[in-house]
Design a protein around this motif. Structure first.
Motif, PDB file in Angstrom:
ATOM      1  N   VAL A   1       1.140  -1.043   0.098  1.00 15.78           N
ATOM      2  CA  VAL A   1       0.414  -0.272   0.268  1.00 15.78           C
ATOM      3  C   VAL A   1       1.119   0.944   0.090  1.00 15.78           C
ATOM      4  O   VAL A   1       1.890   1.199   0.797  1.00 15.78           O
ATOM      5  CB  VAL A   1      -0.823  -0.198   1.104  1.00 15.78           C
ATOM      6  CG1 VAL A   1      -1.787   1.111   1.105  1.00 15.78           C
ATOM      7  CG2 VAL A   1      -2.268  -0.687   1.459  1.00 15.78           C
ATOM      8  N   ILE A   2       0.781   2.222  -0.447  1.00 17.38           N
ATOM      9  CA  ILE A   2       1.260   3.010  -1.016  1.00 17.38           C
ATOM     10  C   ILE A   2       0.658   4.484  -0.134  1.00 17.38           C
ATOM     11  O   ILE A   2      -0.856   4.758  -1.496  1.00 17.38           O
ATOM     12  CB  ILE A   2       1.723   3.847  -2.514  1.00 17.38           C
ATOM     13  CG1 ILE A   2       2.739   2.555  -3.379  1.00 17.38           C
ATOM     14  CG2 ILE A   2       2.889   4.799  -2.485  1.00 17.38           C
ATOM     15  CD1 ILE A   2       3.739   2.080  -2.240  1.00 17.38           C
ATOM     16  N   VAL A   3       1.171   5.100   0.251  1.00 17.17           N
ATOM     17  CA  VAL A   3       0.130   6.473   1.211  1.00 17.17           C
ATOM     18  C   VAL A   3       0.347   7.399   0.584  1.00 17.17           C
ATOM     19  O   VAL A   3       1.355   8.059   1.050  1.00 17.17           O
ATOM     20  CB  VAL A   3      -0.179   5.739   2.802  1.00 17.17           C
ATOM     21  CG1 VAL A   3      -0.748   6.991   3.190  1.00 17.17           C
ATOM     22  CG2 VAL A   3      -0.646   4.718   3.387  1.00 17.17           C
ATOM     23  N   LYS A   4      -0.112   8.192  -0.079  1.00 10.01           N
ATOM     24  CA  LYS A   4       0.433   9.695  -0.220  1.00 10.01           C
ATOM     25  C   LYS A   4      -0.577  10.713   0.262  1.00 10.01           C
ATOM     26  O   LYS A   4      -1.579  10.573   0.652  1.00 10.01           O
ATOM     27  CB  LYS A   4      -0.111  10.390  -1.806  1.00 10.01           C
ATOM     28  CG  LYS A   4       0.844   9.052  -3.038  1.00 10.01           C
ATOM     29  CD  LYS A   4       0.410   9.116  -4.445  1.00 10.01           C
ATOM     30  CE  LYS A   4       2.017   8.210  -5.056  1.00 10.01           C
ATOM     31  NZ  LYS A   4       1.458   8.460  -6.202  1.00 10.01           N
ATOM     32  N   LEU A   5       0.275  12.001   1.085  1.00  4.98           N
ATOM     33  CA  LEU A   5      -0.197  12.427   1.676  1.00  4.98           C
ATOM     34  C   LEU A   5      -0.781  13.649   0.367  1.00  4.98           C
ATOM     35  O   LEU A   5       0.675  14.164   0.420  1.00  4.98           O
ATOM     36  CB  LEU A   5       0.525  12.841   3.087  1.00  4.98           C
ATOM     37  CG  LEU A   5       0.826  12.232   3.573  1.00  4.98           C
ATOM     38  CD1 LEU A   5       2.305  12.715   4.852  1.00  4.98           C
ATOM     39  CD2 LEU A   5       0.040  11.482   4.631  1.00  4.98           C
ATOM     40  N   VAL A   6      -1.786  14.567   0.908  1.00  3.19           N
ATOM     41  CA  VAL A   6      -1.974  15.838  -0.108  1.00  3.19           C
ATOM     42  C   VAL A   6      -2.167  16.917   0.860  1.00  3.19           C
ATOM     43  O   VAL A   6      -3.273  16.306   1.355  1.00  3.19           O
ATOM     44  CB  VAL A   6      -2.801  15.273  -1.257  1.00  3.19           C
ATOM     45  CG1 VAL A   6      -2.275  14.059  -1.995  1.00  3.19           C
ATOM     46  CG2 VAL A   6      -3.917  14.284  -1.297  1.00  3.19           C
ATOM     47  N   GLU A   7      -2.584  18.034   0.180  1.00  2.13           N
ATOM     48  CA  GLU A   7      -3.670  18.537   0.746  1.00  2.13           C
ATOM     49  C   GLU A   7      -5.150  18.634   0.835  1.00  2.13           C
ATOM     50  O   GLU A   7      -5.104  17.956  -0.339  1.00  2.13           O
ATOM     51  CB  GLU A   7      -2.919  20.429   0.203  1.00  2.13           C
ATOM     52  CG  GLU A   7      -1.555  20.743  -0.259  1.00  2.13           C
ATOM     53  CD  GLU A   7      -0.810  20.816   1.512  1.00  2.13           C
ATOM     54  OE1 GLU A   7      -1.955  21.280   2.382  1.00  2.13           O
ATOM     55  OE2 GLU A   7       0.323  20.469   1.553  1.00  2.13           O
ATOM     56  N   PRO A   8      -5.374  19.096   1.822  1.00  4.45           N
ATOM     57  CA  PRO A   8      -7.315  18.798   1.775  1.00  4.45           C
ATOM     58  C   PRO A   8      -7.596  19.230   0.469  1.00  4.45           C
ATOM     59  O   PRO A   8      -8.957  18.308   0.182  1.00  4.45           O
ATOM     60  CB  PRO A   8      -7.653  19.972   2.971  1.00  4.45           C
ATOM     61  CG  PRO A   8      -5.756  19.705   3.861  1.00  4.45           C
ATOM     62  CD  PRO A   8      -4.518  19.815   3.002  1.00  4.45           C
ATOM     63  N   LYS A   9      -7.034  20.376   0.289  1.00  7.46           N
ATOM     64  CA  LYS A   9      -8.256  20.674  -1.688  1.00  7.46           C
ATOM     65  C   LYS A   9      -7.898  19.456  -2.706  1.00  7.46           C
ATOM     66  O   LYS A   9      -8.899  19.223  -2.919  1.00  7.46           O
ATOM     67  CB  LYS A   9      -7.840  22.413  -1.985  1.00  7.46           C
ATOM     68  CG  LYS A   9      -7.906  23.148  -0.729  1.00  7.46           C
ATOM     69  CD  LYS A   9      -7.499  24.547  -1.777  1.00  7.46           C
ATOM     70  CE  LYS A   9      -8.084  25.568  -0.809  1.00  7.46           C
ATOM     71  NZ  LYS A   9      -7.589  27.115  -1.722  1.00  7.46           N
ATOM     72  N   GLU A  10      -7.079  19.252  -3.129  1.00 12.36           N
ATOM     73  CA  GLU A  10      -6.782  18.492  -3.544  1.00 12.36           C
ATOM     74  C   GLU A  10      -7.338  16.288  -3.205  1.00 12.36           C
ATOM     75  O   GLU A  10      -7.822  15.946  -3.824  1.00 12.36           O
ATOM     76  CB  GLU A  10      -5.287  17.571  -3.868  1.00 12.36           C
ATOM     77  CG  GLU A  10      -4.451  18.767  -4.537  1.00 12.36           C
ATOM     78  CD  GLU A  10      -2.553  18.662  -4.607  1.00 12.36           C
ATOM     79  OE1 GLU A  10      -2.374  17.321  -4.199  1.00 12.36           O
ATOM     80  OE2 GLU A  10      -2.224  19.034  -4.425  1.00 12.36           O
ATOM     81  N   ALA A  11      -7.426  16.224  -1.620  1.00 19.11           N
ATOM     82  CA  ALA A  11      -8.038  15.012  -1.490  1.00 19.11           C
ATOM     83  C   ALA A  11      -9.761  15.150  -2.178  1.00 19.11           C
ATOM     84  O   ALA A  11     -10.076  14.386  -2.048  1.00 19.11           O
ATOM     85  CB  ALA A  11      -7.703  14.901   0.178  1.00 19.11           C
ATOM     86  N   PHE A  12      -9.991  16.696  -1.524  1.00 21.81           N
ATOM     87  CA  PHE A  12     -11.407  16.869  -1.913  1.00 21.81           C
ATOM     88  C   PHE A  12     -12.111  16.179  -3.124  1.00 21.81           C
ATOM     89  O   PHE A  12     -12.753  16.068  -3.640  1.00 21.81           O
ATOM     90  CB  PHE A  12     -12.185  18.221  -1.188  1.00 21.81           C
ATOM     91  CG  PHE A  12     -11.650  18.438   0.321  1.00 21.81           C
ATOM     92  CD1 PHE A  12     -12.190  17.306   1.490  1.00 21.81           C
ATOM     93  CD2 PHE A  12     -11.842  19.485   1.719  1.00 21.81           C
ATOM     94  CE1 PHE A  12     -12.514  17.357   3.034  1.00 21.81           C
ATOM     95  CE2 PHE A  12     -11.520  19.537   2.743  1.00 21.81           C
ATOM     96  CZ  PHE A  12     -11.817  18.400   2.942  1.00 21.81           C
ATOM     97  N   ALA A  13     -11.118  17.030  -4.416  1.00 19.53           N
ATOM     98  CA  ALA A  13     -11.161  16.933  -5.209  1.00 19.53           C
ATOM     99  C   ALA A  13     -11.064  15.500  -6.098  1.00 19.53           C
ATOM    100  O   ALA A  13     -11.758  14.809  -6.538  1.00 19.53           O
ATOM    101  CB  ALA A  13      -9.933  17.815  -5.824  1.00 19.53           C
ATOM    102  N   ALA A  14     -10.331  14.693  -5.163  1.00 23.87           N
ATOM    103  CA  ALA A  14     -10.589  13.218  -5.271  1.00 23.87           C
ATOM    104  C   ALA A  14     -11.822  12.431  -5.068  1.00 23.87           C
ATOM    105  O   ALA A  14     -12.239  11.455  -5.561  1.00 23.87           O
ATOM    106  CB  ALA A  14      -9.138  12.384  -5.043  1.00 23.87           C
TER     107      ALA A  14
END
Length: 400
Positions: free
Chosen positions: A278-291
């Motif tokens: 499992v590859i866990v990528k940390l993204v900014e909240p806006k990017e996470a919401f877009a996904a």
């Protein structure tokens, strides 16, 4: 005088000649209970003093085939482990016959009924000792239990036989490795990528590794463990459920990508295992919401398709129901027309619908209800047929 001085199933009967006796049986003899008798015959004269002598006769009871073979158990129950060696004996049945000689010689065979148990074609029996041989290797995941019958026949004339039911239960072996269901990439490898916002709190569910094992019991009991992890302070894995959660909040110094290698192992004596990455990528909240919005949109599209098909189905059912109601109303109207034409027709009736005539007589109002009459029809005076008496509302209001 001759007699037998023992309690035996024999008698001495005198013959027509003097001093001649016959030794006969007085009941049925069973060789299986006693196969030999020693009969002591005493001969005594009538002199004074009397003299006597004895003679012992040995009688052997010969065997007849009056006993069927008997199995040591009925029914038989055997437990065998899967992946047995084809052609090897897996168990044995035993029968005995209380007769002797050829009457006690037993041969074994498997009962093969056409179309009832195709599995018996993969079994064979040693006709002399009753050993059962399997001509194929059994797989617990394909077959867990089966049943068949063995027949034991003696060699007497006529021969006697007995059959017995054999129940076979196949035991599981740890011969299946765990299979990873999630994560699963497009190329078939157990590898997935999860994106999570950098501002999540401790205890956040990152993902869940799903796996199954075709074995059962302890052999199919799976345990999850972290085999490789870039930062042990960030993630924790539940060893029983496979859930991956965060241990703490992320900081600015934490790397943006983390690799987790999960080992999935069964609980067999010789355990088998599989791994998932499992590859866990940390993204900014806006990017996470877009996904998240993209995933939600895909789900909404799927829901819309389901709703569209559901509306089509409901519309079809409604149309069929409406057509049925219209047909029933038409049939009812047809019956009403036939009823009126049969019971309300008169000689002066011109085929038109019923009508009513209101008139007043004294303090009462009347309504005459009947079929429309043709020209020349008359109303019979004094007839009150089809006449309704109506209350005079004006009079009632004046009285009030």
């Amino acid at each position: 005088m001759c007699y037998i001085n023992q309690d035996l199933p024999f008698l001495l009967t005198p013959s027509l000649q003097n001093n001649m006796y016959s030794l006969v049986t007085k009941q049925l003899l069973d060789r299986e209970q006693q196969s030999q008798y020693n009969v002591v015959i005493v001969a005594k004269d009538a002199g004074e003093p009397s003299l006597s002598s004895e003679k012992t006769i040995t009688i052997d009871v010969s065997d007849v085939n009056d006993n069927s073979p008997e199995f040591s158990h009925s029914p038989y129950t055997f437990y065998i482990t899967e992946n047995n060696n084809p052609g090897a004996a897996i168990f044995s049945v035993t029968a005995r016959d209380n007769d002797e000689g050829s009457n006690a010689v037993i041969s074994y065979m498997i009962s093969r009924d056409r179309g009832e148990n195709l599995l018996t074609s993969f079994l064979n029996v040693n006709s002399e000792n009753g050993d059962i041989l399997a001509l194929k290797s059994f797989d617990f995941e394909m077959l867990k239990t089966f049943q068949f019958q063995v027949v034991a026949t003696d060699s007497g004339a006529p021969s006697l036989s007995t059959n017995v039911t054999v129940n076979v239960f196949i035991l599981d072996q740890n011969d299946n490795a765990p299979v990873i269901l999630y994560p699963l990439s497009s190329n078939g490898s157990a590898e997935g990528v999860e994106e999570i916002p950098r501002n999540v709190n401790a205890g956040h569910l990152v993902t869940k590794v799903r796996a199954y094992d075709a074995d059962i019991g302890y052999n199919g009991w799976l345990l999850f463990s972290l085999q490789e992890l870039t930062d042990h302070s960030l993630f924790a894995l539940d060893r029983y459920t496979g859930q991956i959660r965060t241990l703490r909040s992320f900081t600015e110094t934490d790397e943006a990508e983390h690799k987790l290698v999960i080992l999935v192992k069964d609980n067999g004596n010789v355990s088998l295992s599989a791994t998932a990455t499992v590859i866990v990528k940390l993204v900014e909240p806006k990017e996470a919401f877009a996904a998240s919005d993209v995933k939600s949109a895909a789900k909404v599209d799927e829901d819309d398709n389901v709703t569209f098909y559901l509306m089509i189905t409901l519309g079809s059912v409604s149309v069929l129901f409406l057509i049925s109601i219209i047909v029933l109303i038409a049939m009812q109207c047809s019956r009403s027309t036939d009823y009126i034409s049969k019971y309300l027709q008169e000689t002066n009736y011109d085929g038109t619908l019923c009508h009513s005539i209101q008139y007043r007589s004294g303090d009462k109002r009347y309504m005459l209800v009947g079929p429309r009459m043709s020209i020349g029809s008359t109303i019979v005076p004094g007839s009150h047929a089809n006449t309704l008496v109506l209350p005079d509302r004006r009079r009632a209001s004046e009285e009030l």
